[in-house]
Design a protein around this motif. Sequence first.
Motif, mmCIF file in Angstrom:
data_model
loop_
_atom_site.group_PDB
_atom_site.id
_atom_site.type_symbol
_atom_site.label_atom_id
_atom_site.label_comp_id
_atom_site.label_asym_id
_atom_site.label_seq_id
_atom_site.Cartn_x
_atom_site.Cartn_y
_atom_site.Cartn_z
ATOM 1 N N ASP A 41 0.845 -1.185 0.000
ATOM 2 C CA ASP A 41 0.000 0.000 0.000
ATOM 3 C C ASP A 41 0.879 1.233 0.000
ATOM 4 O O ASP A 41 1.516 1.571 0.989
ATOM 5 C CB ASP A 41 -0.906 -0.022 1.233
ATOM 6 C CG ASP A 41 -2.108 0.864 1.019
ATOM 7 O OD1 ASP A 41 -2.125 1.578 -0.005
ATOM 8 O OD2 ASP A 41 -3.017 0.841 1.861
ATOM 9 N N SER A 44 -0.135 4.214 2.527
ATOM 10 C CA SER A 44 -0.577 3.791 3.856
ATOM 11 C C SER A 44 -0.298 4.846 4.913
ATOM 12 O O SER A 44 -0.828 4.777 6.010
ATOM 13 C CB SER A 44 0.114 2.487 4.247
ATOM 14 O OG SER A 44 1.506 2.659 4.117
ATOM 15 N N PRO A 47 -4.431 8.590 6.593
ATOM 16 C CA PRO A 47 -5.442 7.953 7.442
ATOM 17 C C PRO A 47 -6.286 6.954 6.624
ATOM 18 O O PRO A 47 -6.483 7.150 5.426
ATOM 19 C CB PRO A 47 -6.309 9.115 7.917
ATOM 20 C CG PRO A 47 -5.614 10.353 7.538
ATOM 21 C CD PRO A 47 -4.507 10.047 6.617
ATOM 22 N N GLY A 48 -6.779 5.927 7.295
ATOM 23 C CA GLY A 48 -7.446 4.783 6.662
ATOM 24 C C GLY A 48 -8.425 5.100 5.556
ATOM 25 O O GLY A 48 -8.214 4.711 4.407
ATOM 26 N N SER A 49 -9.461 5.854 5.884
ATOM 27 C CA SER A 49 -10.513 6.042 4.883
ATOM 28 C C SER A 49 -10.022 6.841 3.682
ATOM 29 O O SER A 49 -10.408 6.578 2.550
ATOM 30 C CB SER A 49 -11.718 6.716 5.525
ATOM 31 O OG SER A 49 -11.299 7.881 6.184
ATOM 32 N N SER A 51 -6.940 6.917 2.468
ATOM 33 C CA SER A 51 -6.073 6.104 1.621
ATOM 34 C C SER A 51 -6.893 5.119 0.794
ATOM 35 O O SER A 51 -6.486 4.717 -0.291
ATOM 36 C CB SER A 51 -5.041 5.362 2.459
ATOM 37 O OG SER A 51 -5.608 4.199 3.006
ATOM 38 N N PHE A 52 -8.061 4.755 1.317
ATOM 39 C CA PHE A 52 -8.918 3.844 0.561
ATOM 40 C C PHE A 52 -9.526 4.535 -0.650
ATOM 41 O O PHE A 52 -9.604 3.974 -1.732
ATOM 42 C CB PHE A 52 -10.026 3.320 1.491
ATOM 43 C CG PHE A 52 -10.877 2.271 0.854
ATOM 44 C CD1 PHE A 52 -10.415 0.964 0.720
ATOM 45 C CD2 PHE A 52 -12.139 2.581 0.366
ATOM 46 C CE1 PHE A 52 -11.194 0.003 0.144
ATOM 47 C CE2 PHE A 52 -12.928 1.614 -0.227
ATOM 48 C CZ PHE A 52 -12.446 0.321 -0.335
#
Lengths: 480, 244
Positions: A41, A44, A47-49, A51-52
């Motif tokens: 990734d 990465s 922050p999580g959302s 990066s998605f």
Amino acid sequence: MNKLNFLQPDKNNLNTYLYTGTILVALSIFIVFINSFFKKDLISFLPGSISFFLPLILGFIGLHLIRIDYSGLKFLDSINKNINTNNFNAFLSLLIVFVVIKSLPPLLSWFIIDANIAGDSKDVCTGSGACWTYIKIWFNRFMYGMYPNAEQWRINLSFIALAFLGTIGFFATEKFKKYLTLYYVVVYPIIAFFFIFFFISGGPIFFDFSYGIIAAVISIIIGFLIPSKFKMYYFIIVPITLYILLKYVFFYEELIELGKLEALEWVETGAWGGLSLTFIVSFFCLIFCFPIGLFLSLGRRSDFPIIKYFSIGMIEFWRGVPLITVLFMSSVMFPMFLPEDMFIDKLVRVIIAISLFEAAYVAEVIRGGLQALPRGQYDAAKSLGMGYWKMHILVILPQALKLVIPGIANTFLALVKDTPLIFVVGLLEIVGMLNLAKTNPEWLGFAMEGYVFASVLFFIICYAMSKYSYNLEQKYKTER
Amino acid sequence: MSDKIIQITEMNKWFGDFQVLKNINLEVEKNKKIVVCGPSGSGKSTLIRCINRLEEHQQGSIIVDGNELTEDTKDIEKIRAEVGMVFQQFNLFPHLSILDNCTLAPIWVKKMPKKEAEDLALQHLEKVQIADQANKYPGQLSGGQQQRCAIARALCMEPKIMLFDEPTSALDPEMIKEVLDAMVNLAKAGMTMIVVTHEMGFAKEVADEVIFMDEGMIVERAETKEFFANPKSDRTKLFLSQIL
């Protein structure tokens, strides 16, 4: 230098927009690609959302920037016209590209990279992918069912011969073109019948097959000398007479017993199976269900109450019951209605049952075509002095059938895919063989490979049929 | 008797409860050209459709060329082969070429050899001036050409009577003329014709008699000149004043 307005890309700064946009789109695809194929990734650190969703956002902005009308670049214009017409379509296009990229690695690894095909036992299948060894070992069974290995050349030979005879139409010269319909409608099915029921089945009955082939060949040769006016009657009467003569007059049963000819080993239909059985059942059901359906559809529109209500009854009955019960009844109930000493082969009963069942659907499809024709066509045909049959054969049916080619193809495809149901009477075509193989104690746990294999085969068959029907449609497309 | 090719006596026809034709009496002599006119819904088309039994009448009798029209279908086919019909919507067979449209019935109904049928068809196509289109399909022709082909198709059966059911109503004005020309030529060749049409010019030029129908009845029947110069009933006068 024009001012850059990122909300409204325009042609003046074409290159700037083009490079920025392309880089953004490429970047977004690259991120997903690395993530999918190398499990890394790149973003990465975010922050999580975020990066998605980042690839999606980047690609979206990129596509927005390159959406410039009439840029003059052919490639860009075609992209904009086809996948990037507005924000919503750009979003959908990106999503599809990402899904494809995401799903490729697992599919590839299952099908190819981690799959095994070497060896001849279950032990070689250690990888996490598919075990094609299983298909390889069972291939023979999947193709021929329980048919004895030593005799399988008979099936091969029959199919090759029938395929060859089926392609005669492409090689026919102009002079023989007019007999082609007759050939395909009458002669070819008879030859196919001889091949499949006498040659593949074998036994003493094999001699009947050879008489049949001799009769067919002789009648075809003489057939060319007969004036075309009588051809129809000729091809119905002569082969049958010849066959009966050969069987009962020239070749006495004793001749066979004297050992002059050795019969082929008899293989009962219960042992037939696999893909070859799929072909046999489909082929005969297709041949039979079409004329039956045609007559039912005409019958339903008939003015004679008896014919009309008989047709309606047949159609509604066969459409109203599930195929699986029809098959079950054909094998369990039907023999009870027959006289004691009469026996009809299981396969024949199944073929009759499926043919009648599908004929009801074909009938309704054809009726749709008949109803689509304007009344004027009937009036015109009648006013020229044509009777019912001439009117239908010369004027109505050619037009109606042309209209319903897609519908008929639909029904035929459904028929081919319905054939696996014959397992309820103990006939195992390819899916039946799969079910059998997957319960083999030595080969437990490979159901997936089997079903994928069967799906691919069915897809090839059905796709070929649908392509063929499309070609027919194009061929007969005239005006209107 | 001998030259009365069509005899309709006391003929009545209903569609359900609705009476379309009331008490029709009509005699047509050989080689006569009759034009039937009248407002829409007056039963003109139904009348001529009854003559080759595309519609069935319920009462009275229709005798065509000495044969009475009855339920017996074998008879009907023989009569229909002698009565040509041209429709408003042409009704050519779209799956056959123009030539095949013309040869289909002669070959299959009259059992004519193919070569002969083709020669005959070309001859008739020549008469209506579309022989050069013989190998095209109906969908490739203009309305006027299609209608002329329909006339040729009917002629190929060598009928004794020709029925025309509003042959020019579905055509644009320029094409009407070419179809009417073909019909005039046919009339001059001595064919017995019954023509349902609103083309009064055509009526004046070729018709021997004009029939005016309204509400399922024959209101007036007169010699052409008489009909236009001196109509008797008020309904006819009203109709003529509107149409001319």
